[in-house]
Write an enzyme that holds these catalytic residues in place. Structure first.
Site, PDB file in Angstrom:
ATOM      1  N   ASN A   1     -10.528  -3.519  -1.109  1.00 59.77           N
ATOM      2  CA  ASN A   1      -9.551  -4.621  -1.134  1.00 59.77           C
ATOM      3  C   ASN A   1      -9.854  -5.584  -2.280  1.00 59.77           C
ATOM      4  OD1 ASN A   1     -11.887  -5.328   0.415  1.00 59.77           O
ATOM      5  ND2 ASN A   1     -10.804  -7.065   1.295  1.00 59.77           N
ATOM      6  N   ILE A   2      -8.794  -6.169  -2.799  1.00 59.20           N
ATOM      7  CA  ILE A   2      -8.898  -7.064  -3.950  1.00 59.20           C
ATOM      8  C   ILE A   2      -8.147  -8.350  -3.613  1.00 59.20           C
ATOM      9  CG2 ILE A   2      -8.432  -7.337  -6.420  1.00 59.20           C
ATOM     10  CD1 ILE A   2      -7.922  -4.169  -6.348  1.00 59.20           C
ATOM     11  N   GLU A   3      -8.885  -9.449  -3.493  1.00 56.43           N
ATOM     12  CA  GLU A   3      -8.229 -10.709  -3.132  1.00 56.43           C
ATOM     13  C   GLU A   3      -7.866 -11.510  -4.381  1.00 56.43           C
ATOM     14  OE1 GLU A   3     -10.748 -12.570  -0.157  1.00 56.43           O
ATOM     15  OE2 GLU A   3     -10.104 -11.066   1.319  1.00 56.43           O
TER      16      GLU A   3
ATOM     17  N   CYS B   1      -4.623  -4.799  -0.237  1.00 55.62           N
ATOM     18  CA  CYS B   1      -5.477  -4.159   0.768  1.00 55.62           C
ATOM     19  C   CYS B   1      -6.135  -2.904   0.182  1.00 55.62           C
ATOM     20  CB  CYS B   1      -4.660  -3.755   1.986  1.00 55.62           C
ATOM     21  SG  CYS B   1      -4.029  -5.132   2.954  1.00 55.62           S
TER      22      CYS B   1
ATOM     23  N   GLU C   1      -6.257   0.015   1.428  1.00 54.14           N
ATOM     24  CA  GLU C   1      -5.427   1.211   1.609  1.00 54.14           C
ATOM     25  C   GLU C   1      -4.426   1.356   0.460  1.00 54.14           C
ATOM     26  OE1 GLU C   1      -6.081  -1.158   3.747  1.00 54.14           O
ATOM     27  OE2 GLU C   1      -6.349  -0.395   5.783  1.00 54.14           O
TER      28      GLU C   1
ATOM     29  N   CYS D   1      -3.312  -2.766   8.483  1.00 57.23           N
ATOM     30  CA  CYS D   1      -2.191  -3.682   8.709  1.00 57.23           C
ATOM     31  C   CYS D   1      -0.874  -2.911   8.663  1.00 57.23           C
ATOM     32  CB  CYS D   1      -2.208  -4.820   7.694  1.00 57.23           C
ATOM     33  SG  CYS D   1      -1.676  -4.352   6.032  1.00 57.23           S
TER      34      CYS D   1
ATOM     35  N   CYS E   1       0.445  -1.779   5.218  1.00 55.93           N
ATOM     36  CA  CYS E   1      -0.191  -0.566   4.665  1.00 55.93           C
ATOM     37  C   CYS E   1       0.275   0.682   5.395  1.00 55.93           C
ATOM     38  CB  CYS E   1      -1.710  -0.692   4.713  1.00 55.93           C
ATOM     39  SG  CYS E   1      -2.328  -1.835   3.467  1.00 55.93           S
TER      40      CYS E   1
HETATM   41  N1  THU Z   1      -7.214  -5.904   4.387  1.00 54.77           N
HETATM   42  C1  THU Z   1      -7.247  -4.604   3.979  1.00 54.77           C
HETATM   43  O1  THU Z   1      -7.857  -4.268   2.963  1.00 54.77           O
HETATM   44  N2  THU Z   1      -6.587  -3.682   4.727  1.00 54.77           N
HETATM   45  C2  THU Z   1      -5.849  -3.961   5.836  1.00 54.77           C
HETATM   46  O2  THU Z   1      -5.238  -3.064   6.414  1.00 54.77           O
HETATM   47  C3  THU Z   1      -5.763  -5.335   6.322  1.00 54.77           C
HETATM   48  C4  THU Z   1      -6.547  -6.350   5.579  1.00 54.77           C
HETATM   49  C5  THU Z   1      -7.929  -6.913   3.588  1.00 54.77           C
HETATM   50  C6  THU Z   1      -7.040  -7.925   2.933  1.00 54.77           C
HETATM   51  C7  THU Z   1      -7.971  -9.099   2.790  1.00 54.77           C
HETATM   52  O3  THU Z   1      -8.712  -8.978   1.570  1.00 54.77           O
HETATM   53  C8  THU Z   1      -8.942  -8.968   3.941  1.00 54.77           C
HETATM   54  O4  THU Z   1      -8.800  -7.644   4.419  1.00 54.77           O
HETATM   55  C9  THU Z   1      -8.697  -9.945   5.072  1.00 54.77           C
HETATM   56  O5  THU Z   1      -7.363  -9.929   5.446  1.00 54.77           O
END
Ligand code: THU
Length: 128
Positions: free
Chosen positions: A44-46, A55, A57, A88, A91
Protein backbone atom coordinates in the site's frame (compact mmCIF):
# COMPACT_ATOMS: atom_id res chain seq x y z
CA UNK A 1 -0.01 -28.83 -4.76
CA UNK A 2 -0.23 -26.13 -2.10
CA UNK A 3 3.29 -24.87 -2.76
CA UNK A 4 2.07 -21.83 -4.64
CA UNK A 5 0.08 -20.78 -1.59
CA UNK A 6 3.07 -20.82 0.73
CA UNK A 7 5.20 -19.13 -1.92
CA UNK A 8 2.66 -16.35 -2.41
CA UNK A 9 2.24 -15.85 1.31
CA UNK A 10 5.98 -15.54 1.84
CA UNK A 11 6.26 -13.08 -1.05
CA UNK A 12 3.36 -10.99 0.25
CA UNK A 13 4.85 -10.93 3.75
CA UNK A 14 8.17 -9.84 2.30
CA UNK A 15 6.42 -7.03 0.39
CA UNK A 16 5.05 -5.56 3.65
CA UNK A 17 8.39 -3.84 4.10
CA UNK A 18 7.84 -1.87 0.90
CA UNK A 19 4.67 -0.30 2.34
CA UNK A 20 4.64 3.50 2.41
CA UNK A 21 2.18 4.10 5.23
CA UNK A 22 3.42 6.96 7.41
CA UNK A 23 -0.12 8.10 8.25
CA UNK A 24 -1.85 4.91 9.36
CA UNK A 25 1.07 2.62 10.16
CA UNK A 26 -1.11 -0.11 8.62
CA UNK A 27 1.17 -2.03 6.28
CA UNK A 28 -0.13 -4.28 3.50
CA UNK A 29 1.92 -6.57 1.26
CA UNK A 30 0.50 -8.38 -1.75
CA UNK A 31 1.65 -11.08 -4.16
CA UNK A 32 -0.32 -11.77 -7.33
CA UNK A 33 0.00 -15.03 -9.27
CA UNK A 34 -0.79 -14.69 -12.97
CA UNK A 35 -2.10 -17.58 -15.10
CA UNK A 36 1.27 -17.78 -16.88
CA UNK A 37 3.00 -18.44 -13.54
CA UNK A 38 4.56 -15.02 -13.12
CA UNK A 39 4.24 -13.34 -9.72
CA UNK A 40 4.12 -9.62 -8.95
CA UNK A 41 4.41 -8.03 -5.52
CA UNK A 42 3.38 -4.65 -4.17
CA UNK A 43 2.38 -2.76 -1.03
CA UNK A 44 0.00 0.00 0.00
CA UNK A 45 1.07 3.55 -0.78
CA UNK A 46 -0.34 6.41 1.27
CA UNK A 47 -0.55 10.09 0.40
CA UNK A 48 -0.86 13.17 2.58
CA UNK A 49 -4.00 13.89 0.59
CA UNK A 50 -5.46 10.75 2.19
CA UNK A 51 -8.03 9.79 -0.44
CA UNK A 52 -5.24 9.35 -2.98
CA UNK A 53 -3.92 6.35 -1.05
CA UNK A 54 -3.48 3.20 -3.14
CA UNK A 55 -4.26 -0.12 -1.49
CA UNK A 56 -1.82 -2.99 -1.81
CA UNK A 57 -4.29 -5.00 -3.89
CA UNK A 58 -4.76 -2.35 -6.53
CA UNK A 59 -1.03 -1.56 -6.52
CA UNK A 60 -0.14 -5.13 -7.42
CA UNK A 61 -2.81 -5.33 -10.10
CA UNK A 62 -1.50 -2.08 -11.61
CA UNK A 63 2.00 -3.54 -11.75
CA UNK A 64 0.88 -6.75 -13.46
CA UNK A 65 -1.62 -5.09 -15.80
CA UNK A 66 0.90 -2.53 -16.95
CA UNK A 67 3.26 -5.38 -17.83
CA UNK A 68 0.55 -6.79 -20.09
CA UNK A 69 -0.89 -9.45 -17.77
CA UNK A 70 -4.64 -9.98 -17.96
CA UNK A 71 -5.29 -13.39 -16.42
CA UNK A 72 -4.86 -13.90 -12.70
CA UNK A 73 -5.13 -16.96 -10.53
CA UNK A 74 -4.49 -15.99 -6.91
CA UNK A 75 -3.51 -13.10 -4.67
CA UNK A 76 -1.99 -13.33 -1.20
CA UNK A 77 -2.53 -10.44 1.17
CA UNK A 78 -0.47 -9.98 4.34
CA UNK A 79 -0.42 -7.13 6.82
CA UNK A 80 1.45 -6.06 9.93
CA UNK A 81 -1.69 -6.68 12.04
CA UNK A 82 -1.17 -10.34 13.10
CA UNK A 83 -4.77 -11.27 12.23
CA UNK A 84 -6.82 -12.01 9.11
CA UNK A 85 -7.64 -8.76 7.29
CA UNK A 86 -10.27 -8.65 4.54
CA UNK A 87 -9.80 -6.50 1.42
CA UNK A 88 -11.82 -3.30 1.13
CA UNK A 89 -14.89 -3.21 -1.10
CA UNK A 90 -13.21 -0.94 -3.63
CA UNK A 91 -10.41 -3.46 -4.17
CA UNK A 92 -12.86 -6.35 -4.44
CA UNK A 93 -14.71 -4.46 -7.17
CA UNK A 94 -11.45 -3.63 -8.91
CA UNK A 95 -10.20 -7.21 -8.86
CA UNK A 96 -13.58 -8.55 -10.01
CA UNK A 97 -12.99 -6.76 -13.31
CA UNK A 98 -10.55 -9.53 -14.21
CA UNK A 99 -11.55 -12.78 -12.51
CA UNK A 100 -14.53 -13.43 -10.29
CA UNK A 101 -12.99 -16.73 -9.25
CA UNK A 102 -9.65 -15.28 -8.21
CA UNK A 103 -8.36 -17.06 -5.11
CA UNK A 104 -7.90 -14.59 -2.29
CA UNK A 105 -5.44 -15.80 0.32
CA UNK A 106 -5.68 -13.79 3.53
CA UNK A 107 -2.52 -14.58 5.41
CA UNK A 108 -1.14 -14.22 8.89
CA UNK A 109 1.67 -16.71 8.25
CA UNK A 110 2.39 -19.60 5.83
CA UNK A 111 0.53 -21.85 8.30
CA UNK A 112 -2.28 -19.50 9.27
CA UNK A 113 -4.43 -18.20 6.44
CA UNK A 114 -7.91 -18.27 4.90
CA UNK A 115 -8.76 -18.71 1.25
CA UNK A 116 -11.87 -17.38 -0.47
CA UNK A 117 -12.97 -17.04 -4.05
CA UNK A 118 -13.46 -13.40 -4.94
CA UNK A 119 -17.14 -13.99 -5.66
CA UNK A 120 -17.62 -15.25 -2.09
CA UNK A 121 -16.44 -11.90 -0.74
CA UNK A 122 -18.26 -9.88 -3.41
CA UNK A 123 -21.19 -11.95 -4.74
CA UNK A 124 -22.73 -9.09 -6.73
CA UNK A 125 -20.17 -6.90 -8.41
CA UNK A 126 -21.02 -3.84 -10.43
CA UNK A 127 -21.08 -4.45 -14.17
CA UNK A 128 -21.62 -1.95 -16.95
N1 THU B 1 -5.46 -0.84 2.66
C1 THU B 1 -5.04 -1.75 1.73
O1 THU B 1 -3.89 -1.73 1.30
N2 THU B 1 -5.93 -2.68 1.30
C2 THU B 1 -7.23 -2.76 1.69
O2 THU B 1 -7.97 -3.61 1.20
C3 THU B 1 -7.75 -1.81 2.67
C4 THU B 1 -6.78 -0.83 3.22
C5 THU B 1 -4.51 0.18 3.13
C6 THU B 1 -4.86 1.58 2.76
C7 THU B 1 -4.19 2.37 3.85
O3 THU B 1 -2.83 2.63 3.48
C8 THU B 1 -4.18 1.45 5.04
O4 THU B 1 -4.46 0.15 4.54
C9 THU B 1 -5.20 1.81 6.11
O5 THU B 1 -6.45 2.00 5.54
Amino acid sequence: MNNYIEDLILKSKNAIKMSYSPFSGFKVGTALLCEDGSVFTAANIECSSFSLTICGERAVFAKALSEGKRKFRAIAISTNQNKIIYPCGACLQFMSEFNNKLEIILAVSPRKYKIYLLKELLPYNFKL
